[in-house]
Write a protein that holds these residues in place. Structure first.
Motif, PDB file in Angstrom:
ATOM      1  N   ILE A  50       0.854  -1.168   0.000  1.00  0.00           N
ATOM      2  CA  ILE A  50       0.000   0.000   0.000  1.00  0.00           C
ATOM      3  C   ILE A  50       0.897   1.227   0.000  1.00  0.00           C
ATOM      4  CG2 ILE A  50      -0.233   0.019   2.525  1.00  0.00           C
ATOM      5  CD1 ILE A  50      -3.169   0.968   2.045  1.00  0.00           C
ATOM      6  N   SER A  51       0.548   2.223  -0.793  1.00  0.00           N
ATOM      7  CA  SER A  51       1.404   3.389  -0.954  1.00  0.00           C
ATOM      8  C   SER A  51       1.349   4.288   0.273  1.00  0.00           C
ATOM      9  CB  SER A  51       0.980   4.175  -2.203  1.00  0.00           C
ATOM     10  OG  SER A  51      -0.380   4.566  -2.108  1.00  0.00           O
ATOM     11  N   TRP A  52       2.259   5.222   0.308  1.00  0.00           N
ATOM     12  CA  TRP A  52       2.336   6.133   1.458  1.00  0.00           C
ATOM     13  C   TRP A  52       1.194   7.145   1.446  1.00  0.00           C
ATOM     14  CZ3 TRP A  52       7.436   9.335   0.368  1.00  0.00           C
ATOM     15  CH2 TRP A  52       7.259  10.092  -0.775  1.00  0.00           C
ATOM     16  N   ASN A  53       1.191   7.994   2.447  1.00  0.00           N
ATOM     17  CA  ASN A  53       0.167   9.010   2.639  1.00  0.00           C
ATOM     18  C   ASN A  53      -1.219   8.365   2.711  1.00  0.00           C
ATOM     19  OD1 ASN A  53       1.980  11.167   2.808  1.00  0.00           O
ATOM     20  ND2 ASN A  53       2.032  11.397   0.599  1.00  0.00           N
ATOM     21  N   GLY A  54      -2.091   8.664   1.814  1.00  0.00           N
ATOM     22  CA  GLY A  54      -3.448   8.149   1.869  1.00  0.00           C
ATOM     23  C   GLY A  54      -3.606   6.703   1.469  1.00  0.00           C
ATOM     24  N   GLY A  55      -2.543   6.096   0.968  1.00  0.00           N
ATOM     25  CA  GLY A  55      -2.633   4.689   0.592  1.00  0.00           C
ATOM     26  C   GLY A  55      -3.545   4.442  -0.586  1.00  0.00           C
ATOM     27  N   GLY A  56      -3.513   5.346  -1.548  1.00  0.00           N
ATOM     28  CA  GLY A  56      -4.428   5.210  -2.667  1.00  0.00           C
ATOM     29  C   GLY A  56      -4.070   4.117  -3.646  1.00  0.00           C
ATOM     30  N   ARG A  57      -2.850   3.615  -3.562  1.00  0.00           N
ATOM     31  CA  ARG A  57      -2.428   2.590  -4.501  1.00  0.00           C
ATOM     32  C   ARG A  57      -2.122   1.313  -3.739  1.00  0.00           C
ATOM     33  NH1 ARG A  57       2.933   2.804  -8.466  1.00  0.00           N
ATOM     34  NH2 ARG A  57       2.815   0.643  -9.171  1.00  0.00           N
ATOM     35  N   THR A  58      -2.740   0.226  -4.136  1.00  0.00           N
ATOM     36  CA  THR A  58      -2.489  -1.079  -3.530  1.00  0.00           C
ATOM     37  C   THR A  58      -2.124  -2.089  -4.611  1.00  0.00           C
ATOM     38  OG1 THR A  58      -4.824  -1.685  -3.649  1.00  0.00           O
ATOM     39  CG2 THR A  58      -4.063  -0.680  -1.594  1.00  0.00           C
ATOM     40  N   THR A  59      -1.329  -3.067  -4.233  1.00  0.00           N
ATOM     41  CA  THR A  59      -0.987  -4.162  -5.143  1.00  0.00           C
ATOM     42  C   THR A  59      -1.114  -5.471  -4.389  1.00  0.00           C
ATOM     43  OG1 THR A  59       1.377  -4.181  -4.616  1.00  0.00           O
ATOM     44  CG2 THR A  59       0.665  -2.690  -6.371  1.00  0.00           C
ATOM     45  N   TYR A  60      -1.378  -6.546  -5.130  1.00  0.00           N
ATOM     46  CA  TYR A  60      -1.553  -7.865  -4.541  1.00  0.00           C
ATOM     47  C   TYR A  60      -0.885  -8.925  -5.402  1.00  0.00           C
ATOM     48  CZ  TYR A  60      -5.210  -5.592  -1.812  1.00  0.00           C
ATOM     49  OH  TYR A  60      -5.906  -4.756  -0.970  1.00  0.00           O
ATOM     50  N   ALA A  61      -0.369  -9.950  -4.734  1.00  0.00           N
ATOM     51  CA  ALA A  61       0.087 -11.122  -5.458  1.00  0.00           C
ATOM     52  C   ALA A  61      -1.127 -11.813  -6.082  1.00  0.00           C
ATOM     53  CB  ALA A  61       0.798 -12.079  -4.511  1.00  0.00           C
ATOM     54  N   ASP A  62      -0.929 -12.430  -7.218  1.00  0.00           N
ATOM     55  CA  ASP A  62      -2.036 -13.120  -7.891  1.00  0.00           C
ATOM     56  C   ASP A  62      -2.670 -14.181  -6.989  1.00  0.00           C
ATOM     57  OD1 ASP A  62      -0.544 -13.111 -11.225  1.00  0.00           O
ATOM     58  OD2 ASP A  62      -1.728 -11.609 -10.158  1.00  0.00           O
TER      59      ASP A  62
END
Length: 121
Positions: A50-62
């Motif tokens: 999850i990205s910094w600050n507001g956490g607007g960007r998330t990524t997941y393993a398949d």
């Protein structure tokens, strides 16, 4: 920054767990956060970020997409991993990580101590 993971335990397949990662020492919102896991005899795997600050960007393993959700509460200096529909192959030690960057790098600078998740069939 110091990281303390918690919330692991034993759960039956199909069940849920929520992991927490409490951070201290620096401004939490300035850090991208994530979770790695390592199962016995297997390589370490990046599970979610999850990205910094507001956490607007998330990524997941398949392998966990659609089942796991990463989130953060900057007011509480805490990151979470909600794990649903757990499978035996999710059994691993889960580590929370952090980087003083917009997103977590391939080799994060900060690691927590790990929390064991065991999923029984």
């Amino acid at each position: 920054v110091q990281l303390q993971a918690s919330g692991g335990g034993l759960v039956q397949a199909g069940g849920s767990l929520r992991l927490s990662c409490a951070a201290s020492g620096r401004t939490f919102s300035n850090y991208a956060m994530g979770w790695f896991r390592q199962a016995p005899g297997k390589e370490r795997e990046l599970v979610a970020t999850i990205s910094w600050n507001g956490g607007g960007r998330t990524t997941y393993a398949d392998s966990v997409k659609g089942r796991f959700t990463i989130s953060r509460d900057n007011a509480k200096n805490t990151m979470y991993l909600q794990m649903n529909s757990l499978k035996p192959e999710d059994t691993a030690v889960y580590y929370c990580v952090a980087d003083a960057a917009r997103v977590v790098t391939r080799i994060p600078a900060y690691w927590g101590q790990g929390t064991l998740v065991t999923v029984s069939s």
